[in-house]
Design a protein around this motif. Structure first.
Motif, PDB file in Angstrom:
ATOM      1  N   GLY A 108       1.166  -1.430  -0.044  1.00  0.00           N
ATOM      2  CA  GLY A 108       0.040  -0.198  -0.130  1.00  0.00           C
ATOM      3  C   GLY A 108       0.887   1.186  -0.201  1.00  0.00           C
ATOM      4  O   GLY A 108       0.288   2.287  -0.410  1.00  0.00           O
ATOM      5  N   LEU A 109       1.750   1.405   0.886  1.00  0.00           N
ATOM      6  CA  LEU A 109       3.017   2.520   0.561  1.00  0.00           C
ATOM      7  C   LEU A 109       3.249   2.916  -0.257  1.00  0.00           C
ATOM      8  O   LEU A 109       3.490   4.268  -0.583  1.00  0.00           O
ATOM      9  N   ASP A 110       3.894   1.874  -1.033  1.00  0.00           N
ATOM     10  CA  ASP A 110       4.620   1.837  -2.503  1.00  0.00           C
ATOM     11  C   ASP A 110       3.622   2.230  -4.050  1.00  0.00           C
ATOM     12  O   ASP A 110       4.159   3.412  -4.528  1.00  0.00           O
ATOM     13  N   LEU A 111       2.277   2.232  -3.329  1.00  0.00           N
ATOM     14  CA  LEU A 111       1.573   2.425  -4.557  1.00  0.00           C
ATOM     15  C   LEU A 111       1.245   3.661  -4.272  1.00  0.00           C
ATOM     16  O   LEU A 111       0.641   4.063  -4.556  1.00  0.00           O
ATOM     17  N   VAL A 112       0.712   4.356  -3.090  1.00  0.00           N
ATOM     18  CA  VAL A 112       0.820   5.221  -2.583  1.00  0.00           C
ATOM     19  C   VAL A 112       1.970   5.974  -3.219  1.00  0.00           C
ATOM     20  O   VAL A 112       1.812   7.296  -3.960  1.00  0.00           O
ATOM     21  N   ALA A 113       3.245   6.163  -3.051  1.00  0.00           N
ATOM     22  CA  ALA A 113       4.005   6.609  -3.511  1.00  0.00           C
ATOM     23  C   ALA A 113       4.085   6.497  -5.601  1.00  0.00           C
ATOM     24  O   ALA A 113       4.614   7.931  -5.779  1.00  0.00           O
ATOM     25  N   LYS A 114       3.832   5.490  -6.424  1.00  0.00           N
ATOM     26  CA  LYS A 114       4.054   5.829  -7.536  1.00  0.00           C
ATOM     27  C   LYS A 114       2.348   6.668  -7.878  1.00  0.00           C
ATOM     28  O   LYS A 114       3.226   7.702  -9.068  1.00  0.00           O
ATOM     29  N   VAL A 115       1.520   6.745  -6.630  1.00  0.00           N
ATOM     30  CA  VAL A 115       0.863   7.278  -7.951  1.00  0.00           C
ATOM     31  C   VAL A 115       0.638   9.301  -7.002  1.00  0.00           C
ATOM     32  O   VAL A 115       0.115   9.996  -8.326  1.00  0.00           O
ATOM     33  N   LEU A 116       1.444   9.428  -6.138  1.00  0.00           N
ATOM     34  CA  LEU A 116       1.279  10.559  -5.782  1.00  0.00           C
ATOM     35  C   LEU A 116       2.490  11.225  -5.740  1.00  0.00           C
ATOM     36  O   LEU A 116       2.655  12.435  -5.789  1.00  0.00           O
ATOM     37  N   GLN A 135      11.306   3.676   2.848  1.00  0.00           N
ATOM     38  CA  GLN A 135      11.899   2.994   2.017  1.00  0.00           C
ATOM     39  C   GLN A 135      11.084   3.070   0.821  1.00  0.00           C
ATOM     40  O   GLN A 135      11.855   2.965  -0.673  1.00  0.00           O
ATOM     41  N   ALA A 136       9.398   3.056   1.042  1.00  0.00           N
ATOM     42  CA  ALA A 136       8.869   2.774   0.100  1.00  0.00           C
ATOM     43  C   ALA A 136       8.931   3.555  -1.078  1.00  0.00           C
ATOM     44  O   ALA A 136       8.494   4.272  -2.066  1.00  0.00           O
ATOM     45  N   PHE A 137       9.061   5.088  -0.229  1.00  0.00           N
ATOM     46  CA  PHE A 137       9.175   6.431  -0.658  1.00  0.00           C
ATOM     47  C   PHE A 137      10.402   6.742  -1.756  1.00  0.00           C
ATOM     48  O   PHE A 137       9.858   7.708  -2.164  1.00  0.00           O
ATOM     49  N   ALA A 138      11.249   6.635  -0.861  1.00  0.00           N
ATOM     50  CA  ALA A 138      12.234   6.632  -1.165  1.00  0.00           C
ATOM     51  C   ALA A 138      12.806   6.881  -3.507  1.00  0.00           C
ATOM     52  O   ALA A 138      13.390   8.182  -4.101  1.00  0.00           O
ATOM     53  N   LEU A 258      -4.393   4.320  -8.326  1.00  0.00           N
ATOM     54  CA  LEU A 258      -4.332   3.016  -6.899  1.00  0.00           C
ATOM     55  C   LEU A 258      -4.766   1.664  -7.887  1.00  0.00           C
ATOM     56  O   LEU A 258      -3.464   1.213  -7.452  1.00  0.00           O
ATOM     57  N   LEU A 259      -5.351   1.177  -8.644  1.00  0.00           N
ATOM     58  CA  LEU A 259      -6.159  -0.139  -8.510  1.00  0.00           C
ATOM     59  C   LEU A 259      -4.872  -0.130  -9.600  1.00  0.00           C
ATOM     60  O   LEU A 259      -4.996  -0.899 -10.088  1.00  0.00           O
ATOM     61  N   GLN A 260      -4.435   0.956 -10.809  1.00  0.00           N
ATOM     62  CA  GLN A 260      -4.251   0.499 -11.667  1.00  0.00           C
ATOM     63  C   GLN A 260      -2.194   0.156 -11.537  1.00  0.00           C
ATOM     64  O   GLN A 260      -1.370  -0.599 -12.165  1.00  0.00           O
ATOM     65  N   ALA A 261      -1.758   1.515 -10.595  1.00  0.00           N
ATOM     66  CA  ALA A 261      -0.946   0.917 -10.064  1.00  0.00           C
ATOM     67  C   ALA A 261      -0.745  -0.533  -9.370  1.00  0.00           C
ATOM     68  O   ALA A 261       0.551  -0.961  -9.398  1.00  0.00           O
ATOM     69  N   LYS A 262      -1.647  -0.695  -8.129  1.00  0.00           N
ATOM     70  CA  LYS A 262      -1.264  -2.885  -8.439  1.00  0.00           C
ATOM     71  C   LYS A 262      -1.815  -3.152  -9.239  1.00  0.00           C
ATOM     72  O   LYS A 262      -0.971  -3.766  -8.994  1.00  0.00           O
ATOM     73  N   GLN A 263      -1.692  -3.406 -11.025  1.00  0.00           N
ATOM     74  CA  GLN A 263      -2.262  -3.968 -11.515  1.00  0.00           C
ATOM     75  C   GLN A 263      -1.507  -4.440 -12.098  1.00  0.00           C
ATOM     76  O   GLN A 263      -0.950  -5.308 -12.509  1.00  0.00           O
ATOM     77  N   ALA A 264      -0.291  -3.094 -12.660  1.00  0.00           N
ATOM     78  CA  ALA A 264       0.689  -2.779 -12.808  1.00  0.00           C
ATOM     79  C   ALA A 264       1.641  -3.682 -11.813  1.00  0.00           C
ATOM     80  O   ALA A 264       2.949  -3.980 -12.448  1.00  0.00           O
ATOM     81  N   ALA A 265       1.722  -3.469 -10.746  1.00  0.00           N
ATOM     82  CA  ALA A 265       2.853  -4.163  -9.993  1.00  0.00           C
ATOM     83  C   ALA A 265       2.682  -5.810  -9.985  1.00  0.00           C
ATOM     84  O   ALA A 265       3.258  -6.304  -9.543  1.00  0.00           O
ATOM     85  N   ASP A 266       1.344  -6.707  -9.387  1.00  0.00           N
ATOM     86  CA  ASP A 266       1.543  -7.507  -9.345  1.00  0.00           C
ATOM     87  C   ASP A 266       0.236  -8.499  -9.664  1.00  0.00           C
ATOM     88  O   ASP A 266      -0.487  -9.819  -9.209  1.00  0.00           O
TER      89      ASP A 266
END
Length: 401
Positions: A108-116, A135-138, A258-266
């Motif tokens: 969830g932290l990774d998706l938030v970072a990618k989207v925002l 680490q997720a934001f960096a 966030l859903l689109q980021a999730k789809q791309a991740a896994d």
């Protein structure tokens, strides 16, 4: 041509890869695998709390009733009945359509970072804060700005002073990692109002909220302003971390990205695990199971507090009394560094996490270097006693001229 004669491949790393660093905690955990080490380092739930029998039964049930679907690809949003169950568990009205099942709340932290976040985006964090979030934001190359705190949580005045251009404020209000502190209800009201005035969304991370000892924590900040918050939760602490199941609740306007980021991740989190978790969560299981976790962790916290009181007398060490969760925060006497103390402690058979790893920004100051995090939930009471005795001996030796 032999393999060694082949030309080297000119791999060029992305700029964001340079921002990726190993977890200090994971590196320390490698040390704790040595025989005879008492570890207060890991943020691991006690394996004695894992409901193994219930998951054995759930596994058989899921495979018998709907095995083909459980082993097939599935919707990225998550298993519908589990999303409904999550929404019903939350202490404010939530539409299941706002729930996204994640592969642990860390995702969830990774998706938030990618989207925002864009390079240079301002992110506000507590002082100190969760290392995994940093680490997720960096990799997104943000400007991470620490906000001042006291024992009640983030200071609203400092939030407003640093709010200009901030994409969001990240915080853990309940039994925080690493400090174990809990944000008061009054501070939540004040902070929520200040964030709304300043136009700063809040990312509220709550993996430990069910692990209270005497009374539940105050209502989430998200309940005060659902449209201005993203809420992260986890099943790792109340069921088992090996499931890798967490969730986020997002405003409808933000959810699709966030859903689109999730789809791309896994594509989606494991279908089988989601269905097993849903099966285990039926009925009043959590009402019976979680109080046992609380009772165990409270007894271990009390054992550590008693050992600290007994062994650290006269050494100038300070510590807090968490009202729940898994961690206790300590501060060494002036002139000592937890980083310097760690290898000496390991030599005596005890490990902890130096607090400097949890501070955002440049090199930690002298006060941060004095701090350390102690986890009390994976050691037995005799191990806690022996580990604190060893730690006190190391501090006593370090204080000698």
């Amino acid at each position: 041509m032999k393999p060694n004669d082949l030309p080297s491949t000119p791999w060029v790393l992305a700029r964001r890869a340079a921002r990726m660093n190993p977890s200090v905690i994971r590196e320390i955990l490698k040390v704790t695998e040595r025989p005879g080490i008492t570890s207060f380092a890991g943020g691991l739930p006690s394996p004695t709390t894992f409901p193994v029998a219930e998951f054995a039964a759930a596994s058989a049930q899921v495979l018998h009733d709907d095995g083909a679907a459980a082993l097939q690809y599935a919707a990225s949003e998550g298993f519908g009945p589990l999303r409904e169950r999550i929404a019903a568990m939350l202490p404010w009205p939530v539409d299941p359509a706002q729930v996204l099942v994640t592969t642990g709340s860390q995702q969830g932290l990774d998706l938030v970072a990618k989207v925002l976040l864009d390079p240079g985006s301002r992110v506000l964090v507590e002082t100190p804060t969760y290392l995994g979030a940093l680490q997720a934001f960096a990799p997104m190359e943000p400007e991470v700005v620490p906000v001042a705190n006291d024992e009640h949580g983030v200071l609203a005045s400092d939030l407003e002073a640093k709010a200009s251009g901030a994409r969001f404020l990240y915080l853990l209000p309940n039994f925080q990692n690493p400090t174990g502190r809990t944000m008061s209800a009054a501070r939540r009201d004040e902070l929520s109002q200040a964030a709304q005035r300043a136009g700063v969304p809040i990312v509220e991370d709550n993996p430990y909220g069910d692990l209270w000892f005497d009374q539940p924590p105050p209502a989430p900040l998200t309940a005060r302003n659902p449209q201005g918050c993203i809420y992260l939760g986890s099943f790792s602490k109340v069921l088992a971390p090996g499931l890798r199941l967490g969730f986020l609740v997002a405003p409808p306007a933000l959810y699709p990205k966030l859903l689109q980021a999730k789809q791309a991740a896994d594509l989606h989190s494991p279908s089988f695990n989601q269905r097993m978790a849903h099966a285990v969560l039926q009925g009043d299981f959590l009402d019976r199971h979680v109080p046992r976790i609380r009772a165990l962790y409270r007894s271990q916290r009390d054992a550590m507090l008693a050992a600290l009181q007994r062994e650290m007398a006269g050494l100038g060490v300070e510590w807090n009394k968490p009202d729940g969760g898994m961690f206790l925060w300590a501060r060494l006497p002036r002139g000592l560094s937890a980083l310097d103390l760690l290898p000496k402690a390991v030599d005596r058979g005890v490990a902890f996490v130096p607090g400097a790893a949890f501070y955002a920004g440049d090199a930690p100051d002298a006060d941060a270097l004095r701090t350390l995090r102690l986890s009390f939930v994976t050691a037995t009471v005799p191990q806690i006693d022996a580990g604190i005795v060893a730690l006190a001996a190391v501090i006593r030796e370090a204080r000698r001229p």
